[in-house]
Structures are given as C-alpha cells and as structure tokens.
Write a protein that holds these residues in place. Structure first.
Motif, PDB file in Angstrom:
ATOM      1  N   VAL A   1      -7.400  -1.956  -6.441  1.00  0.00           N
ATOM      2  CA  VAL A   1      -6.573  -3.075  -6.898  1.00  0.00           C
ATOM      3  C   VAL A   1      -5.294  -2.579  -7.563  1.00  0.00           C
ATOM      4  O   VAL A   1      -4.253  -3.204  -7.462  1.00  0.00           O
ATOM      5  CB  VAL A   1      -7.374  -3.961  -7.889  1.00  0.00           C
ATOM      6  N   HIS A   2      -5.359  -1.420  -8.205  1.00  0.00           N
ATOM      7  CA  HIS A   2      -4.269  -0.975  -9.077  1.00  0.00           C
ATOM      8  C   HIS A   2      -3.257  -0.063  -8.400  1.00  0.00           C
ATOM      9  O   HIS A   2      -2.656   0.774  -9.048  1.00  0.00           O
ATOM     10  CB  HIS A   2      -4.851  -0.255 -10.304  1.00  0.00           C
ATOM     11  N   GLY A   3      -3.036  -0.160  -7.116  1.00  0.00           N
ATOM     12  CA  GLY A   3      -2.031   0.675  -6.476  1.00  0.00           C
ATOM     13  C   GLY A   3      -2.265   0.811  -4.986  1.00  0.00           C
ATOM     14  O   GLY A   3      -3.101   0.134  -4.399  1.00  0.00           O
ATOM     15  N   ILE A   4      -1.492   1.706  -4.369  1.00  0.00           N
ATOM     16  CA  ILE A   4      -1.591   1.961  -2.928  1.00  0.00           C
ATOM     17  C   ILE A   4      -2.643   3.047  -2.700  1.00  0.00           C
ATOM     18  O   ILE A   4      -2.580   4.115  -3.310  1.00  0.00           O
ATOM     19  CB  ILE A   4      -0.236   2.424  -2.362  1.00  0.00           C
ATOM     20  N   PRO A   5      -3.629   2.799  -1.838  1.00  0.00           N
ATOM     21  CA  PRO A   5      -4.712   3.772  -1.641  1.00  0.00           C
ATOM     22  C   PRO A   5      -4.219   5.038  -0.954  1.00  0.00           C
ATOM     23  O   PRO A   5      -3.251   5.015  -0.185  1.00  0.00           O
ATOM     24  CB  PRO A   5      -5.709   3.009  -0.754  1.00  0.00           C
ATOM     25  N   PRO A   6      -4.905   6.175  -1.182  1.00  0.00           N
ATOM     26  CA  PRO A   6      -4.476   7.456  -0.586  1.00  0.00           C
ATOM     27  C   PRO A   6      -4.585   7.464   0.935  1.00  0.00           C
ATOM     28  O   PRO A   6      -3.949   8.300   1.582  1.00  0.00           O
ATOM     29  CB  PRO A   6      -5.430   8.480  -1.220  1.00  0.00           C
ATOM     30  N   ILE A   7      -5.349   6.572   1.497  1.00  0.00           N
ATOM     31  CA  ILE A   7      -5.519   6.572   2.951  1.00  0.00           C
ATOM     32  C   ILE A   7      -4.213   6.202   3.671  1.00  0.00           C
ATOM     33  O   ILE A   7      -4.022   6.514   4.845  1.00  0.00           O
ATOM     34  CB  ILE A   7      -6.662   5.616   3.355  1.00  0.00           C
ATOM     35  N   PHE A   8      -3.285   5.546   2.954  1.00  0.00           N
ATOM     36  CA  PHE A   8      -1.995   5.196   3.558  1.00  0.00           C
ATOM     37  C   PHE A   8      -1.215   6.460   3.919  1.00  0.00           C
ATOM     38  O   PHE A   8      -0.654   6.574   5.019  1.00  0.00           O
ATOM     39  CB  PHE A   8      -1.191   4.327   2.592  1.00  0.00           C
ATOM     40  N   LYS A   9      -1.180   7.415   3.009  1.00  0.00           N
ATOM     41  CA  LYS A   9      -0.482   8.676   3.273  1.00  0.00           C
ATOM     42  C   LYS A   9      -1.124   9.398   4.455  1.00  0.00           C
ATOM     43  O   LYS A   9      -0.436   9.945   5.325  1.00  0.00           O
ATOM     44  CB  LYS A   9      -0.520   9.553   2.024  1.00  0.00           C
ATOM     45  N   HIS A  10      -2.460   9.377   4.499  1.00  0.00           N
ATOM     46  CA  HIS A  10      -3.175  10.030   5.596  1.00  0.00           C
ATOM     47  C   HIS A  10      -2.833   9.367   6.934  1.00  0.00           C
ATOM     48  O   HIS A  10      -2.671  10.053   7.947  1.00  0.00           O
ATOM     49  CB  HIS A  10      -4.682   9.939   5.326  1.00  0.00           C
ATOM     50  N   TYR A  11      -2.690   8.050   6.917  1.00  0.00           N
ATOM     51  CA  TYR A  11      -2.349   7.315   8.141  1.00  0.00           C
ATOM     52  C   TYR A  11      -0.949   7.694   8.631  1.00  0.00           C
ATOM     53  O   TYR A  11      -0.743   7.971   9.821  1.00  0.00           O
ATOM     54  CB  TYR A  11      -2.438   5.813   7.886  1.00  0.00           C
ATOM     55  N   VAL A  12       0.021   7.713   7.710  1.00  0.00           N
ATOM     56  CA  VAL A  12       1.407   8.001   8.093  1.00  0.00           C
ATOM     57  C   VAL A  12       1.545   9.428   8.623  1.00  0.00           C
ATOM     58  O   VAL A  12       2.318   9.693   9.546  1.00  0.00           O
ATOM     59  CB  VAL A  12       2.352   7.760   6.895  1.00  0.00           C
ATOM     60  N   GLU A  13       0.788  10.355   8.036  1.00  0.00           N
ATOM     61  CA  GLU A  13       0.855  11.742   8.495  1.00  0.00           C
ATOM     62  C   GLU A  13       0.380  11.894   9.936  1.00  0.00           C
ATOM     63  O   GLU A  13       0.820  12.793  10.650  1.00  0.00           O
ATOM     64  CB  GLU A  13       0.013  12.631   7.579  1.00  0.00           C
ATOM     65  N   ASN A  14      -0.530  11.005  10.361  1.00  0.00           N
ATOM     66  CA  ASN A  14      -1.086  11.103  11.710  1.00  0.00           C
ATOM     67  C   ASN A  14      -0.443  10.132  12.688  1.00  0.00           C
ATOM     68  O   ASN A  14      -0.423  10.382  13.892  1.00  0.00           O
ATOM     69  CB  ASN A  14      -2.596  10.855  11.667  1.00  0.00           C
ATOM     70  N   VAL A  15       0.088   9.007  12.184  1.00  0.00           N
ATOM     71  CA  VAL A  15       0.760   8.019  13.037  1.00  0.00           C
ATOM     72  C   VAL A  15       2.116   7.729  12.401  1.00  0.00           C
ATOM     73  O   VAL A  15       2.246   6.809  11.592  1.00  0.00           O
ATOM     74  CB  VAL A  15      -0.060   6.716  13.170  1.00  0.00           C
ATOM     75  N   PRO A  16       3.145   8.496  12.711  1.00  0.00           N
ATOM     76  CA  PRO A  16       4.447   8.375  12.026  1.00  0.00           C
ATOM     77  C   PRO A  16       5.242   7.156  12.469  1.00  0.00           C
ATOM     78  O   PRO A  16       6.373   7.267  12.919  1.00  0.00           O
ATOM     79  CB  PRO A  16       5.147   9.676  12.404  1.00  0.00           C
ATOM     80  N   ALA A  17       4.638   5.995  12.371  1.00  0.00           N
ATOM     81  CA  ALA A  17       5.331   4.744  12.696  1.00  0.00           C
ATOM     82  C   ALA A  17       4.684   3.630  11.896  1.00  0.00           C
ATOM     83  O   ALA A  17       3.462   3.620  11.705  1.00  0.00           O
ATOM     84  CB  ALA A  17       5.248   4.443  14.194  1.00  0.00           C
ATOM     85  N   LEU A  18       5.498   2.690  11.407  1.00  0.00           N
ATOM     86  CA  LEU A  18       4.997   1.598  10.590  1.00  0.00           C
ATOM     87  C   LEU A  18       5.525   0.269  11.110  1.00  0.00           C
ATOM     88  O   LEU A  18       6.622   0.196  11.660  1.00  0.00           O
ATOM     89  CB  LEU A  18       5.435   1.774   9.128  1.00  0.00           C
ATOM     90  N   GLN A  19       4.725  -0.786  10.896  1.00  0.00           N
ATOM     91  CA  GLN A  19       5.167  -2.127  11.269  1.00  0.00           C
ATOM     92  C   GLN A  19       6.277  -2.595  10.314  1.00  0.00           C
ATOM     93  O   GLN A  19       6.462  -2.030   9.234  1.00  0.00           O
ATOM     94  CB  GLN A  19       3.979  -3.099  11.229  1.00  0.00           C
ATOM     95  N   SER A  20       6.979  -3.631  10.715  1.00  0.00           N
ATOM     96  CA  SER A  20       8.128  -4.095   9.931  1.00  0.00           C
ATOM     97  C   SER A  20       7.719  -4.707   8.597  1.00  0.00           C
ATOM     98  O   SER A  20       8.501  -4.713   7.646  1.00  0.00           O
ATOM     99  CB  SER A  20       8.938  -5.112  10.745  1.00  0.00           C
ATOM    100  N   VAL A  21       6.491  -5.248   8.500  1.00  0.00           N
ATOM    101  CA  VAL A  21       5.983  -5.803   7.241  1.00  0.00           C
ATOM    102  C   VAL A  21       4.607  -5.198   6.981  1.00  0.00           C
ATOM    103  O   VAL A  21       3.741  -5.204   7.861  1.00  0.00           O
ATOM    104  CB  VAL A  21       5.871  -7.341   7.292  1.00  0.00           C
ATOM    105  N   LEU A  22       4.433  -4.648   5.776  1.00  0.00           N
ATOM    106  CA  LEU A  22       3.164  -4.026   5.403  1.00  0.00           C
ATOM    107  C   LEU A  22       2.556  -4.773   4.227  1.00  0.00           C
ATOM    108  O   LEU A  22       3.250  -5.072   3.244  1.00  0.00           O
ATOM    109  CB  LEU A  22       3.372  -2.561   5.000  1.00  0.00           C
ATOM    110  N   VAL A  23       1.265  -5.080   4.330  1.00  0.00           N
ATOM    111  CA  VAL A  23       0.553  -5.732   3.234  1.00  0.00           C
ATOM    112  C   VAL A  23      -0.714  -4.930   2.944  1.00  0.00           C
ATOM    113  O   VAL A  23      -1.561  -4.757   3.833  1.00  0.00           O
ATOM    114  CB  VAL A  23       0.179  -7.188   3.568  1.00  0.00           C
ATOM    115  N   PHE A  24      -0.829  -4.429   1.717  1.00  0.00           N
ATOM    116  CA  PHE A  24      -2.031  -3.710   1.293  1.00  0.00           C
ATOM    117  C   PHE A  24      -2.963  -4.704   0.607  1.00  0.00           C
ATOM    118  O   PHE A  24      -2.653  -5.218  -0.466  1.00  0.00           O
ATOM    119  CB  PHE A  24      -1.666  -2.574   0.341  1.00  0.00           C
TER     120      PHE A  24
END
Length: 759
Positions: free
Chosen positions: A564-587
């Motif tokens: 609840v209190h921030g962005i989870p570490p799995i986001f960094k792991h995802y970006v390192e393996n899939v270097p592309a993001l959607q135009s709107v991100l919701v955690f």
C-alpha cells in the motif's frame, strides 16, 4: 461526479450530489470528501421488517441449539441416573446455563459488540484492531478512518483505564501476537464445530429409527444411514441455500411448536413439581451427592447451548433486534418447556434416559416428530456449514487463509456463499468422524470442547471491548468476569477432562487449521515487509518512465500488489525484462480493512506519481471482509471511472489552492477576476486532457500484470523458518488457487511477472 463552479466569494462544488465549499475540501483523494462527517447512520427499520427478519432468523440461527433436546439428558447421564433428585439438579443446571449464556450473555451483551452489523470472532478482532493499532500488517492509511463504516461511536469522556489498556496493547508485540493467535484459535474451533455439528445432529435424528424398531436397525445400519444423509447434504451445497431457504423458518417453527407442546404435555402428565428445579439449591445438592461425577457431567450440560455462538456469528444476516425477539419469544420458551417436559418424563421413567426425547413423544405424534427432527437436524447442519464458509471468507480477506474460490450462490442474499475446496474437506471429515465415533455419546465428548472454547475466547475479546470501546464501569466488567467468565471456565475444565475420550478431536482440527492459517499469515506478513523495505521511490519511477518514454505503448496497464505504501519492487524487475510501458500505469493494491463492508463510492483511493505528464497512478482498493469483489461490474471499468473522478477532484483542489493563495485588494478586483478565469481555464483544460488520455488508453486495451513471487527462506535462516516457508507455504501455494483466479482477471489480458523473494 460533476463539478460546477459558481461565481461566489468562496467557490462551491458538487461532489457525488453533495455541495461542498472549497475551503472544506480535504486531500483525501478518491474518498467522498465529507465521509468523515457521515457517521454511517442507519435508517430506522420498521417493525414489520424487524418481525419478518425475526421469523427468518429462526430458520438460520437456531437449528443447532434448537435440536439439542435430542441428546442433552443422554449426554449428562451416559451411565444412567443414580438418584431421582439428580434429574432436578440436571434440569436446574440446564435452565441457568441457557439463561445466563445464550440469553443474557449473547442476546443482551455480545450482540451489541457487532462490527457494523456483523458478528463472530473475526468481527470482534476487527473491532479491536480498528480502535487500537494491534494489527500486525502496517497497511493502514490515515484516510481509512474516514470511511463512513470505519467510525466507532464513542462516548466523549475517555477514561484513564481504557487509554492505559489501549497503550499497553499497542506497545506490546507479544499482545498483538496473542490476539491474532486467539482469533485464529477461535476461528478454527468454530470450523471444527462445523464438522461436528452435522455428525451429532444427523446421528441423533436417525436415532429415532432405532427407538421405533430396535431389533431391526443395528448401530452399524444407523451409522450408514447418517453417512448417506451427510453425503447428500454436502452434495447439494453447490446449489446454495436460496432455493430452500424459505422453507427453513417454517420447519424450525414447527419443530419448536412440537418440542414446546410435547414438553408441556409431559410436564402436566408426569410431574409438574419439576418446576422446583428453578431453585438453584438443587444444583448445590447435585454436586454434594455426586461430587466429581457431577463436575464431569457438566460436559453433557454444555450440549444444551451448542450453537449459542451462531447467535452472534449470524447476526449480520438479520439485525440485533430481530435476533433478540426470536430468541426471547420463540426459542428460549420452547427450549425451557422441552427440558421441563423431559425432566418430568424421566421422573417416572428413569430407565429411558438414553432415549429421553423419542421415548417421551406421545404415540400418535411419533413419526411426524421424527420427520421434522431429521429435517431440523439437516437445517442445523446447514447453518454451521454456511457459517464455516463465511468464516473462511473473513479469514481470507484478512490474510489468514490461502486463496480459495468463493462462489456466490444468490443474487439476493449477500451472505450465501459456497467454497468448493472447503465443502469437500468438510464432507470427508464428517464422514470419517461419523464412522469413527458412531454414537452421539462419544461425539458429545468432542463437541463440548469446541463449543466452550469459542465462548470463552469470545468473553475474553468482549472484556477488551467493554474496557476500551464501551468504557463500561469497572464493577460491571468485574461482575461479568466473575459470573459469566467463571461459569465458562468451569465448563471448560469439565470438557477438557474428557480429552482422551474424544475431546482431542476438535483440538486436533484446530491445531491443523491454525497451522495453515499461521503459515499463510506469517509469510503474508514477511512478503509485505520485504516489499515495504524494497519499494521503489517516486524519483526512481520517474527515471524509469523517462528511460522508456520512447517505448510508451498506447493502453492501460494495471499492476497488482499487496503493498500500500509505495511502488512494489516487481515493477523494476518488469521494466528490466520488458523495456516498454503502456501510456497509463496504475499500481493497484487490493487491501482489506478491518470492517465488514466499504461503501463502493469510498472504495478507491488514488495518488498521482509526479510529474503529472508521466500518467502513473497508485491506487488502494479497499474492501471489507464481507464485501464481494468484482461482482458489481467489471473491475477495470469501475477503476477507470473512479480514476477520472479523481482527476476531476484533483483539478478542483488545485484550483481552490491557487485561489486561496492569492491576496485580493479593492484596487485589483478586476485583475484578480481575469486572473481567476485564466487559471480556471488552464485547470479545466489540463483536466480534460488528462481524462482524454485515460479514456484513450482504456479504449485501446487493458493489460493486467500480476506478480508471481516465489518465496524462499533467506540464507542463514533456521530450520523452522525454512520448513515453514520452503515446504509448508509453497505446498499450500502450489495446491491452491492463484490470486489471478481468485480475482477473475481475464487470462487473455493477463501477464505474469516472476520474481524471487528471499525473506
């Protein structure tokens, strides 16, 4: 949610149909901004509705305690009655036990400790957690207290005693741990009750066949008849109780009419002088004559209050007033008359104590009463099975049980649910227990421990509620402990005496279930703390998004996390393996509050990750432990609508903050008005642009990203920790449902992101 700006000195806005002044707006984003001023007021319920609920409650709440006359006297005197006066002593014990515990304790005291209408062990624990910070998961947010149902009506005057107890609980990790373990124990015992109730109720009911034809029906045949009924009972659970629910109350009403009428008939016919048992002197005489055997027989007396906990656990389906009416006007009088009649019958037929109920039925009514008894026993079983499903749902929501599928079997009644895995385990357990114990006398030894243990734990929680929340006068608290608490502890000591005679069974069930609950909750907490310690800062998120700006894809991505209190570490792991993001991100963090229900308009809480043009949002989706997830409408559509409302609210807040910072003078009124109009146009333009970006992303497509964390014990962990995490937890995880199945995430639009957590 609409926004209309009026030309007034202080702007006013329309939010969810409520008019708010600009100065009253708080930065509690997606909440109804005046929810803290809404005390969750309840409309007055008409008496016709209360009486209807009271009638319906008869068919759900009282099946277990209502069928107790089938076996109570047989359980008190398993070896026969030694003295005629012992019947009066037993009757006096039955009368005062029913009066003090189900009637006075539960109906007039415990029902007041409901959690926004819901009852049970978890409801009491949630009530205490909401008032004091004794929960072990640090996921509470300041805004949570503004949910209208989160409020507790407290007296203005705070006592030193309540504050001291609250402070001691909050500062002691040991006390927090004990409260959680006690809650798990009570919950496990109730589930064990759900296993034993069908066994003893059905066996007692089919025992009438043996009384009618003792030479033709052996014990073995009766057991197999009971097993057949149990199998049918559990096989029909998948269809839900809605189809047969309307028949429950009439059948139980007919049952109470039968036992009250037969009791009155036997009372008048055999021995009206048993009314003397209302004098507690006969209890003292009973103990003087029998001493240790009298104390042991208390384990049989306890059987007259089995199902007493259901008065509290099932109150959420009705109301406090309706349960009080049905208990005081129907159930309590019928039970007292039934036991008076059985005692009067036994005074003249002392050798029939093993089959008191069926032997005392007048000849012409035998088979009709037998048929209703079987139906009443099935209804009693149904009530406890449904209660078990509800308890598992509460445990799951509070992170104390593995993921299982919850099927809502009724579109009209929220509480009617079915859990396939739990149903199958209950069915197997009931069949095995029935085949192993074979008689109600042996089962009563096991049954009593589960009943008294739960009641004693409820009293412990209730004392905390009395002191901390109700601010009850200390003399009344002492009286409750000395009278109700002492009685329950005496009964508990008696049923524990029969531990080796079957009493070990509910404790074995409880230990097994507690092990599952504790393992799951322990790893759940460890995972949460790991993510909390390794969360990604907003600055790091901005850097990550900036690095992938050239690879932003059109669409909306929803990342699911328990943090609840921030962005989870799995986001960094995802970006390192899939270097592309959607135009709107919701955690999204799907979070359970320690309340029964969260109003849907207060469910979503958003935060924007700066700068605004990266279109990254954090969202906490709050549920109560009795809320239905993803049933109102598709979750993603609901989230997008609330996100757009958040953007509108944010623009209003920004506009209001800008105006409040400007200092107006008489010489610059015209300049200020022009400036205000320009600011308003800019804010409205920015708001419309952001909403269009969200709508465009949603229309392109939604991708659900679910973390698949493999949890392993960290290096250097002791052997106990390695066994709990590497073997027990991962075994449960492999053999039970994954979170994606539980939340009904579309498989075609779901992407799993794997990561290893060393905890």
């Amino acid at each position: 949610m609409s926004s209309n700006v009026r030309n007034q000195e202080v702007p006013r806005y329309q939010l969810n149909g409520k008019e708010l002044s600009g100065n009253s707006l708080k930065r509690y984003d997606s909440l109804d901004l005046e929810s803290s001023k809404v005390p969750g007021t309840k409309k007055a319920v008409e008496w016709t509705v209360i009486l209807k609920l009271a009638f319906q409650s008869i068919g759900v709440v009282y099946g277990d305690i209502g069928t107790s006359p089938l076996y109570v006297f047989a359980s008190i005197f398993p070896n026969g009655v030694t003295y005629h006066e012992d019947i009066l002593g037993a009757l006096s014990l039955i009368f005062y036990t029913i009066t003090l515990i189900p009637l006075i304790k539960y109906v007039f005291i415990v029902l007041r400790a409901n959690d926004n209408g819901d009852g049970g062990t978890f409801a009491l624990y949630s009530l205490i957690c909401r008032y004091s910070k004794v929960g072990l998961i640090p996921s509470q947010q300041p805004e949570d207290k503004d949910v209208s149902n989160f409020k507790i009506d407290l007296p203005d005057r705070r006592t030193r005693r309540a504050s001291k107890l609250k402070s001691n609980l909050e500062s002691s990790n040991f006390a927090k741990f004990v409260l959680l373990i006690a809650t798990m124990l009570g919950t496990s015992m109730v589930i064990g009750d759900g296993i034993l109730t069908p066994c003893i109720s059905v066996l007692s009911a089919v025992g009438g066949l043996k009384a009618a034809a003792p030479s033709q029906l052996t014990e073995g045949r009766l057991v197999w008849i009971a097993v057949a009924i149990l199998l049918l009972l559990f096989m029909f659970q998948r269809f839900g109780t809605e189809k047969v629910g309307n028949t429950f109350a009439p059948i139980l009403c007919l049952w109470f009419i039968f036992i009250a009428g037969i009791g009155l008939y036997n009372f008048v016919k055999y021995d009206p002088t048993v009314i003397r048992a209302l004098n507690p002197k006969y209890i003292i005489d009973y103990f003087k004559r029998n001493r240790k055997n009298a104390w042991i027989s208390l384990g049989g007396v306890v059987m007259c209050i089995t199902g007493g906990e259901a008065l509290f656990a099932d109150v959420g389906h009705f109301s406090v007033r309706s349960v009080q009416i049905s208990m005081c006007c129907v159930t309590y009088p019928a039970l007292i008359l039934a036991y008076l009649g059985q005692a009067a019958f036994l005074r003249k037929n002392i050798d029939d104590v093993a089959d008191t109920f069926y032997k005392s039925i007048p000849n012409g009514l035998y088979w009709p009463v037998f048929a209703v008894a079987v139906l009443a026993a099935i209804i009693a079983s149904q009530a406890l099975i449904s209660g078990t499903f509800a308890i598992i749902q509460q445990s799951l929501a509070l992170g104390c049980f593995p993921h299982v599928k919850i099927v809502h079997t009724s579109t009209k009644y929220h509480g009617q649910i079915y859990i396939p895995e739990v149903n199958n385990l209950l069915m197997i357990s009931c069949v095995v227990v029935t085949l192993a114990f074979r008689t109600t006398e042996k089962l009563s030894n096991a049954y009593g421990i589960a009943v008294v243990f739960v009641m004693t734990l409820t009293s412990g929680f209730l004392v905390l509620v009395m002191i901390m929340i109700w601010k009850t006068h200390i003399l009344f608290v002492i009286m409750y402990v000395l009278i109700i608490g002492s009685i329950e502890l005496i009964y508990l000591s008696s049923v524990l005496y029969k531990f080796t005679q079957g009493g070990y069974l509910p404790l074995a069930f409880a230990m097994f279930l507690m092990f599952i609950m504790y393992v799951w909750n322990y790893v759940y907490r460890k995972k949460y703390h790991f993510e909390l310690e390794h969360k990604i800062s907003p600055l790091k998120v901005k850097e990550t998004v900036d690095e992938t700006n050239s690879h932003r894809l059109p669409g909306l991505a929803i990342f699911y996390s328990e943090l609840v209190h921030g962005i989870p570490p799995i986001f960094k792991h995802y970006v390192e393996n899939v270097p592309a993001l959607q135009s709107v991100l919701v955690f999204v963090s799907v979070k359970s509050l320690p309340i029964s229900k969260v109003p849907i308009e207060e469910r979503f809480l958003f935060r924007r990750v700066k700068p605004s043009d990266v279109y990254v949002f954090r969202c906490a989706v709050r549920y109560g432990y009795n809320d239905v997830r993803n049933e109102e409408e598709p979750f993603e559509r609901l989230l997008v609508e609330r996100l757009k409302e958040f953007i509108r609210d944010e623009s209003i807040l920004s506009l209001n903050a800008t105006k409040s910072n400007k200092v107006s003078t008489e010489q610059s009124v015209n300049v200020e008005l022009e400036s205000d109009c320009e600011i308003q146009e800019v804010e409205m333009s920015s708001m419309e642009r952001d909403i269009q970006v969200v709508e465009r992303a949603y229309s392109v497509g939604v991708v659900h990203l679910v973390g698949e964390q493999d949890v392993i014990a960290s290096k250097g962990s002791n052997i106990v920790k390695r066994v709990v995490i590497d073997y027990a937890f991962n075994f449960l995880k492999r053999n039970l449902r994954q979170s994606s199945k539980v939340f009904d995430i579309p498989h075609k639009r779901m992407l799993k992101v794997g990561m290893i957590y060393e905890i």
